[in-house]
Enzyme design. Structure first.
Site, mmCIF file in Angstrom:
data_model
loop_
_atom_site.group_PDB
_atom_site.id
_atom_site.type_symbol
_atom_site.label_atom_id
_atom_site.label_comp_id
_atom_site.label_asym_id
_atom_site.label_seq_id
_atom_site.Cartn_x
_atom_site.Cartn_y
_atom_site.Cartn_z
ATOM 1 N N TYR A 99 -43.367 24.829 8.113
ATOM 2 C CA TYR A 99 -44.535 24.221 7.488
ATOM 3 C C TYR A 99 -44.708 24.735 6.055
ATOM 4 O O TYR A 99 -43.957 25.604 5.589
ATOM 5 C CB TYR A 99 -45.790 24.493 8.308
ATOM 6 N N HIS A 100 -45.712 24.211 5.360
ATOM 7 C CA HIS A 100 -45.923 24.541 3.957
ATOM 8 C C HIS A 100 -46.331 26.000 3.776
ATOM 9 O O HIS A 100 -46.909 26.625 4.660
ATOM 10 C CB HIS A 100 -46.993 23.622 3.348
ATOM 11 N N GLY A 101 -46.014 26.521 2.603
ATOM 12 C CA GLY A 101 -46.420 27.874 2.250
ATOM 13 C C GLY A 101 -45.607 28.975 2.887
ATOM 14 O O GLY A 101 -45.954 30.152 2.751
ATOM 15 N N VAL A 102 -44.523 28.657 3.565
ATOM 16 C CA VAL A 102 -43.703 29.666 4.244
ATOM 17 C C VAL A 102 -42.780 30.353 3.247
ATOM 18 O O VAL A 102 -42.224 29.709 2.350
ATOM 19 C CB VAL A 102 -42.884 29.022 5.377
ATOM 20 N N GLY A 127 -47.953 29.100 5.867
ATOM 21 C CA GLY A 127 -48.325 30.339 5.205
ATOM 22 C C GLY A 127 -47.671 31.588 5.753
ATOM 23 O O GLY A 127 -47.945 32.684 5.267
#
Length: 226
Positions: A99-102, A127
């Site tokens: 997912y985003h922010g990883v 995240g």
């Protein structure tokens, strides 16, 4: 063709159920993986400046930064994608969901293996930070905003900072089904609340012990006067 395989994966795993055209044209994760394949090929050929130029262009277009030296398996699904960072020596298996922010980052400034190895079928929530040359076992699940700095066994779920299995948190009744993108625990985890609850329990125990001691003192007969 890999583009069709990636599009098929998006259609199967995204609950929005996009059309084929949407999957091919509107998913930054698909574009980032395809551009990484090109950059990685040039990187292995020793054309590192060209490889970095392609990866930098991909970052500008998609918001996803993948170093051309990273090794990525088949059917990687980067959902949403913005802010994802994958380091040079990271290795990612097949059928991984990110997912985003990883961040798949390193903890050392020295050359050599310094980024994580992600097994097959792993899900990494929004995240999350996976740091250092550690291995995340096949089918493991990492909760949103977790910070992982130690090995995670195959099939294990970890959450929190530092990441640990949710069984170590107090079990509460779940209100809704957990999502791999926004937290994997069966209930919300509040470390500060957990500490306060433990302190309250300890104070209550001490009060009970003090009350028992007072009761014993009152029950004991007074010594006879000489």
């Amino acid at each position: 063709m890999e583009i069709l395989e990636l599009a098929r994966t998006i259609r199967a795993r995204d609950p929005a159920r996009p059309t084929w055209i949407e999957a091919v044209t509107c998913y930054a994760g698909l574009h980032a993986v395809l551009m990484h394949r090109l950059a990685h090929g040039f990187y292995r050929m020793g054309l590192r400046a060209l490889a970095r130029a392609i990866s930098h262009t991909s970052r500008f277009i998609t918001g996803i930064e993948i170093h051309p030296g990273a090794t990525i398996g088949r059917r990687l699904f980067i959902d949403h994608g913005m802010g994802v960072v994958i380091g040079e020596t990271a290795e990612i298996g097949d059928d991984v969901l990110v997912y985003h922010g990883v961040t798949l980052g390193g903890l050392s400034g020295q050359p050599g293996k310094r980024h994580p190895t992600i097994g097959n079928g792993v899900a990494i929530g929004a995240g999350a930070q996976v740091l250092g040359p550690i291995r995340i076992g096949d089918n493991a699940r990492i909760g949103a905003n977790a910070v992982v700095v130690a090995e995670v066994p195959a099939g294990e779920t970890v959450v929190g900072i530092p990441a640990r299995p949710p069984q170590e948190f107090r079990v509460l009744t779940p209100r809704r089904a957990p999502s791999p993108g926004y937290g994997l625990a069966e209930a919300p985890c509040d470390p500060v609340g957990e500490e306060l609850a433990e302190l309250r329990a300890e104070v209550a125990m001490l009060r009970n012990e003090m009350a028992m001691l007072r009761g014993r003192q009152q029950a004991e007969p007074l010594p006879a006067a000489e």
